[in-house]
Design an enzyme around this catalytic site. Structure first.
Site, PDB file in Angstrom:
ATOM      1  N   ASP A 215       0.825  -1.211   0.000  1.00 25.01           N
ATOM      2  CA  ASP A 215       0.000   0.000   0.000  1.00 25.01           C
ATOM      3  C   ASP A 215       0.862   1.265   0.000  1.00 25.01           C
ATOM      4  O   ASP A 215       1.876   1.330   0.706  1.00 25.01           O
ATOM      5  CB  ASP A 215      -0.887   0.003   1.256  1.00 25.01           C
ATOM      6  CG  ASP A 215      -1.856   1.172   1.263  1.00 25.01           C
ATOM      7  OD1 ASP A 215      -2.778   1.173   0.436  1.00 25.01           O
ATOM      8  OD2 ASP A 215      -1.680   2.093   2.085  1.00 25.01           O
ATOM      9  N   GLU A 266       1.703  -0.486  -5.029  1.00 25.16           N
ATOM     10  CA  GLU A 266       0.719   0.536  -5.383  1.00 25.16           C
ATOM     11  C   GLU A 266       1.496   1.839  -5.530  1.00 25.16           C
ATOM     12  O   GLU A 266       1.841   2.485  -4.548  1.00 25.16           O
ATOM     13  CB  GLU A 266      -0.346   0.675  -4.292  1.00 25.16           C
ATOM     14  CG  GLU A 266      -1.489   1.560  -4.745  1.00 25.16           C
ATOM     15  CD  GLU A 266      -2.050   2.513  -3.695  1.00 25.16           C
ATOM     16  OE1 GLU A 266      -3.045   3.180  -3.988  1.00 25.16           O
ATOM     17  OE2 GLU A 266      -1.483   2.612  -2.584  1.00 25.16           O
TER      18      GLU A 266
END
Ligand code: ISL
Length: 546
Positions: A215, A266
């Site tokens: 993330d 990401e």
């Protein structure tokens, strides 16, 4: 994985995998509390298997106060009671594996929840303490330290700093949070932080997960001087050089397992060359190409994105990773139904007119275009049903901090997180037991979009995805084809035509007129009916030489 899987395929599965993203709160509710959970998800594995994907990425299931839908993690080794138990997660991993499906979990290394024991300890400890050193605590500026230590903005709006009250009751230091105040940023210059996440990676790999989605993967390391923006030289927290060391250490951990464990970043970087630097052979395996998702429905823009992505990835021998949609962005059929079909967080607005029929037609064409490209593809739950963004959720049901921290200016991300419609003619559409009330209300019109309704409709979005995934697997799926690139074919302006990996030829017409298809070919699949050897507007066809 099943012992029938050839060894070469097992080693390189991630290079051309189709991975289905599950947002567990909104997938299937097993216990009737209105929130999706692991029991519900396990009961719906048939749907995932029938779709024909290779793996699932499951967004955070960890214990969390849910200030940001679980991206505020209080314990990275557990499962929130809302979703089930760690034993449920282990069962899910094994059951998925028995069905030939790999599982990727989401690891959130940039920040933790303010309920994480480390942050609790930091609040209880004095300035300058080792407990605070795991975060970014600083005195304020201005008289009385009343102003934030620098001018960094939170991604969700407002300043990236919140002031704490010291244990003795006086106004104290400030701490950094690039997202919500409930998500304090970790200090990646602290060796304890690095050791902790290396241990978290091993924890999930030891439980059989095949990969990690990282993330906010460009944001972890910060300039220790925490200078104001804009500064001179490198950005103080995006894409910093010392971040590569973190991922090199992670890759060594992943590579120590006998079967590949993959790391997908990401990374919202605009420059494909900067992105590719993270995909060097000793760093991350893959990273999402967000420029593809940001591009409008425009042949030149999409082609430029494809070319730049392929060139950047070829230089480091990494497979590109395509994505049209996820739990943070406007759903594809809605985006493509707007006059401006690009996506930009900064440009999100209320009340933008949408032509749903046009959007759906383009989303079908885009699905086949994407699935013909070399590399891997991520699908977001509901994309296979053509779900639209829900733009008229009642204000009192909204949960997303992105909406609230923008003062309501940003519509937020709840509209792409509405619970899945499975069956039946009225909410909850099989999401939970009859009579249960899903955490976000489903539009009654979704009766036509349920899995059950689409299963029996030959031309449904669901059947298009199923056919496409079956054909893709047959046409590629092997070590000889996974690395092959793409060869553009001559085509009229506004048309993208190429030989993809394996035996597929893909033609996408992004113009508003019919264009002729080449002679002597078989049509394997098309996103809309073809007439008389021509390709209608906003249509993709997969061809094979006759
Ligand atoms: O907000 C952005 C730009 O203004 C994005 O680039 C943002 O950094 C990105 O969407 C990060 O998303 C991930 O981390 C967030 C979480 O809320 C999202 O759901 C997650 O995908 C914080 O953990």
């Amino acid at each position: 994985m099943p012992s029938t899987e050839p060894a070469h395929r097992a080693r390189s599965w991630w290079r051309d995998a189709v991975i289905y993203q599950i947002y567990p709160r909104s997938y299937a509710d097993g216990d009737g509390d209105g929130v999706g959970d692991l029991a519900g998800l396990r009961r719906r594995l048939d749907h995932v298997a029938a779709l024909g994907v290779d793996a699932l990425w499951i967004t955070p299931w960890y214990p969390s106060p849910m200030a940001d839908g679980g991206y505020d993690v209080a314990d990275p080794r557990g499962v929130d009671p809302l979703f089930g138990t760690l034993a449920d997660a282990e069962e899910l991993i094994s059951e998925a594996r028995r069905r030939g499906l790999r599982i990727l979990v989401d690891v959130v290394p940039n920040h933790v929840s303010d309920a994480h024991p480390w942050f609790r300890a930091a609040l209880a400890a004095p300035p300058g303490s080792p407990e605070r050193a795991r975060f970014h605590f600083r005195p304020g500026r201005g008289p009385g330290g009343d102003l934030p230590p620098n001018n960094w903005p939170s991604e969700f709006g407002g300043p990236a700093w919140t002031r704490v009250v010291e244990p003795d009751g006086t106004p104290g230091e400030w701490y950094l949070h690039l997202f919500a105040p409930e998500q304090p940023d970790l200090n990646w210059a602290d060796a304890r932080v690095r050791a902790e996440y290396e241990s978290v990676l091993r924890f999930w790999f030891d439980r059989g997960v095949a990969g990690i989605r990282v993330d906010s993967a460009t944001l972890l390391t910060k300039d220790p001087a925490l200078p104001d923006l804009p500064g001179e030289g490198p950005h103080p927290y995006v894409d910093r050089e010392d971040l590569h060391d973190v991922y090199r250490a992670w890759r060594r951990i992943a590579d120590a397992y006998p079967d590949p464990r993959v790391l997908v970043g990401e990374m919202w970087l605009r420059d494909p060359a900067r992105l590719a630097r993270y995909l060097r052979p000793d760093e991350l395996h893959t990273a999402f190409t967000f420029d593809f998702l940001r591009s409008p429905w425009d042949a030149d823009r999409l082609r430029a994105c494809i070319d730049a992505t392929l060139a950047g990835h070829a230089a480091v021998d990494a497979p590109p990773t395509w994505v049209l949609c996820n739990h943070d962005v406007t759903r594809t059929v809605t985006r493509y139904g707007r006059a401006d079909s690009s996506f930009d967080f900064a440009g999100k607005a209320h009340d933008v007119p949408v032509d749903p029929a046009l959007g759906t037609r383009r989303a079908r064409a885009a699905a086949l275009l994407t699935l013909a490209l070399p590399g891997s593809v991520y699908l977001y739950q509901g994309e296979e049903l053509g779900l639209p963004e829900v733009e008229d959720l009642p204000a009192d049901r909204l949960r997303d901090p992105m909406h609230f921290r923008s003062g309501g200016a940003d519509p937020g991300r709840d509209g792409c997180r509405v619970p899945m419609p499975w069956s039946g003619t009225a909410p909850p559409f099989g999401f939970g037991p009859d009579g249960s009330d899903p955490w976000l209300p489903q539009p009654p019109a979704w009766a036509a979009l349920t899995v059950a309704a689409q299963q029996t409709a030959p031309d449904s979005m669901l059947n298009l995805y199923r056919s496409a995934l079956r054909l893709r697997r047959a046409a590629t799926g092997g070590p000889t084809t996974t690395r092959s690139g793409l060869r553009w074919l001559p085509a009229p302006d506004g048309v993208l035509a190429f030989h993809g990996p394996g035996t597929l030829t893909c033609w996408t017409n992004l113009t508003s007129r019919q264009v002729p298809l080449p002679a002597r070919h078989d049509v394997l699949l098309s996103s809309a009916p073809l007439t008389g050897g021509t390709l209608p507007p906003d249509t993709t066809a997969w061809l094979r030489p006759a």
